[in-house]
Design an enzyme around this catalytic site. Structure first.
Site, PDB file in Angstrom:
ATOM      1  N   TYR A 168       1.093  -9.163   7.019  1.00 48.12           N
ATOM      2  CA  TYR A 168       2.153  -9.650   7.605  1.00 48.12           C
ATOM      3  C   TYR A 168       1.967 -10.924   8.473  1.00 48.12           C
ATOM      4  CZ  TYR A 168       4.517  -4.926   7.132  1.00 48.12           C
ATOM      5  OH  TYR A 168       5.179  -3.933   6.576  1.00 48.12           O
ATOM      6  N   LYS A 177      -8.467  -0.174   0.126  1.00 50.79           N
ATOM      7  CA  LYS A 177      -8.771  -0.345  -1.555  1.00 50.79           C
ATOM      8  C   LYS A 177      -9.768  -1.365  -1.443  1.00 50.79           C
ATOM      9  CE  LYS A 177      -6.933   0.045  -5.631  1.00 50.79           C
ATOM     10  NZ  LYS A 177      -6.771   1.496  -6.041  1.00 50.79           N
ATOM     11  N   ASP A 212      -4.384   4.548  -2.679  1.00 49.48           N
ATOM     12  CA  ASP A 212      -3.832   5.309  -3.573  1.00 49.48           C
ATOM     13  C   ASP A 212      -4.142   6.859  -3.576  1.00 49.48           C
ATOM     14  OD1 ASP A 212      -6.287   4.468  -4.361  1.00 49.48           O
ATOM     15  OD2 ASP A 212      -5.649   4.126  -6.555  1.00 49.48           O
ATOM     16  N   ASP A 223       2.030   0.473   6.988  1.00 46.17           N
ATOM     17  CA  ASP A 223       3.720   0.386   6.575  1.00 46.17           C
ATOM     18  C   ASP A 223       3.948   1.477   5.503  1.00 46.17           C
ATOM     19  OD1 ASP A 223       6.457  -0.344   6.928  1.00 46.17           O
ATOM     20  OD2 ASP A 223       6.087  -1.414   5.181  1.00 46.17           O
ATOM     21  N   ASP A 261       5.942   5.816   6.103  1.00 50.51           N
ATOM     22  CA  ASP A 261       6.940   6.314   5.507  1.00 50.51           C
ATOM     23  C   ASP A 261       6.706   7.740   4.836  1.00 50.51           C
ATOM     24  OD1 ASP A 261       8.416   4.007   6.453  1.00 50.51           O
ATOM     25  OD2 ASP A 261       9.595   4.001   4.576  1.00 50.51           O
TER      26      ASP A 261
HETATM   27  C1  IPM Z   1       8.213  -0.653  10.177  1.00 50.67           C
HETATM   28  C2  IPM Z   1       9.334  -1.401   9.483  1.00 50.67           C
HETATM   29  C3  IPM Z   1       8.920  -2.912   9.570  1.00 50.67           C
HETATM   30  C4  IPM Z   1       7.556  -3.213   9.072  1.00 50.67           C
HETATM   31  C5  IPM Z   1       9.977  -4.164   9.159  1.00 50.67           C
HETATM   32  C6  IPM Z   1      11.389  -3.728   9.503  1.00 50.67           C
HETATM   33  C7  IPM Z   1       9.576  -5.322   9.253  1.00 50.67           C
HETATM   34  O1  IPM Z   1       9.365  -1.064   8.022  1.00 50.67           O
HETATM   35  O2  IPM Z   1       8.299  -0.959  11.216  1.00 50.67           O
HETATM   36  O3  IPM Z   1       7.557   0.134   9.537  1.00 50.67           O
HETATM   37  O4  IPM Z   1       7.490  -3.364   7.778  1.00 50.67           O
HETATM   38  O5  IPM Z   1       6.809  -3.212   9.831  1.00 50.67           O
HETATM   39 MN    MN Z   2       8.110   0.641   7.584  1.00 49.92          MN
END
Ligand code: IPM
Ligand code: MN
Length: 353
Positions: free
Chosen positions: A149, A199, A232, A256, A260
């Site tokens: 990032y 990894k 993984d 990140d 999710d």
């Molecule tokens: C998160 C989001 C952000 C990230 C994006 C929107 C830049 O996906 O907060 O997880 O990748 O950190």
């Molecule tokens: Mn995210």
């Protein structure tokens, strides 16, 4: 955007006898952001905590209007706040990266929000896949200022047949160590277990730095047990065996993606909260749901506000309002299985407070 200087409420100088609330910069943002943040603020007030809020109109819509992303002057103003409460930023009609890098990442980097803390609970709400119903909670500590990032890289020969694009990953000893240290400290207040996810079998430079730093910090915490998973494999365990986790520490991009997945295996992304923390408190921390702006359901009172409400609870806890945070979290737990409109779910949470 409202102006803090024009706020009619005098800060410390008031002798009205009422407690001045925590000073919060609010960025509803785009899509469902403003709707879910409005409910989060309602719930916080219903939990008895007074906030002094200032709204900031920022995000993709604002950018399309006048080209503003995040002015340095706004960043400087924010340094005087206790926290930032953010819904979601990004609209489909703004080119990728402008709002993400220019607003969200700029904020994370400039305010040194080096911890992204994302807690998960499996077995409580609905939607989890394949594991038993016992409630299990674990938390991902995502490094939030470095890795891929950071923005290192570029193009060579762009637009030609020999085009080259590189995107480096920045890992500083200091940045990695402070993140790992935070994870170990947190584990001490939980179940004394930290898993490093990386990894290291392929990323032999950054992985080596993370592993060595992890081992050195671990030696200072003999009471905390440790484990290591390749990222993984961690994806499989998130789905099949999340019980093995207490605190996970990982780099920015792995974190990140994993968070999710964490949302998906713990009742859905609509429940997933997060805190972007400056643990040294040299400035305000920022609290936002893991989910995005969901433009497809914006303005329809359809978004689940729980992730935003729980992010608000994390904000209250960080501001020293543990009792109110506990009450909100318990109420959200009781409502995690609910379906209904944004307002209905928030009403149900308030009824449980
Ligand atoms: C998160 C989001 C952000 C990230 C994006 C929107 C830049 O996906 O907060 O997880 O990748 O950190
Ligand atoms: Mn995210």
């Amino acid at each position: 955007m409202s102006d803090r200087a024009s706020n009619t409420e005098p800060a410390a100088a008031s002798d009205s006898g009422t407690r001045s609330g925590h000073r919060i910069a609010v960025v509803g943002g785009d899509g469902i952001g403003p709707e879910v943040i409005a409910q989060g603020l309602r719930v916080i007030e219903a939990a008895g905590v007074s906030l002094e809020t200032t709204d900031y109109d920022l995000g993709g819509k604002r950018y399309l209007g006048d080209g503003t992303v995040l002015p340095d002057a706004v960043l400087d103003e924010w340094r005087g706040f206790d926290a930032i409460y953010l819904g979601a930023v990004g609209t489909p009609d703004v080119p990728s990266g402008i709002i993400e890098r220019g607003l969200l990442l700029k904020m994370r980097f400039a305010l040194d929000l080096y911890i992204n803390q994302r807690p998960f609970k499996t077995g409580s709400g609905g939607g989890e896949v394949g594991h038993d119903l016992a409630v299990h909670d674990f938390v991902v500590i995502r490094e939030n200022t470095e890795g891929s990032y950071a923005g290192e890289g570029g193009f060579l020969r762009k637009g030609t047949a020999h085009e080259i694009a590189t995107q480096g990953s920045v890992n500083t000893r200091r940045g990695v160590e402070r993140c790992i240290r935070y994870a170990f400290e947190l584990a001490r207040s939980r179940r004394n277990h930290v898993t490093l996810v990386h990894k290291t079998n392929v990323l032999t430079f950054s992985g080596d730095l993370w592993q060595r730093t992890f081992d050195q910090v671990a030696a200072e915490y003999p009471d905390v047990n440790t484990a290591y998973n390749h990222v993984d494999a961690a994806c499989i365990y998130f789905v099949q065996e999340p019980q093995r986790y207490d605190v996970i520490v990982t780099d920015n991009l792995f974190g990140d993606i994993l968070t999710d997945l964490g949302g998906a295996v713990s009742g859905g992304i609509g429940l997933a909260a997060s805190a972007n923390l400056n643990p040294d408190r040299t400035g305000p921390s920022m609290f936002e749901p893991v989910h995005g702006s969901a433009p497809d359901i914006a303005g329809q009172d359809k978004a689940n506000p729980i992730a935003a409400i729980l992010s608000g609870a994390m904000m209250l806890r960080f501001l020293g309002e543990a009792e109110a945070a506990d009450r909100i979290e318990r109420a959200c737990d009781a409502c995690a299985h609910l379906t209904g409109s944004t307002t209905e779910i928030a009403d149900a949470v308030m009824a449980k407070l």
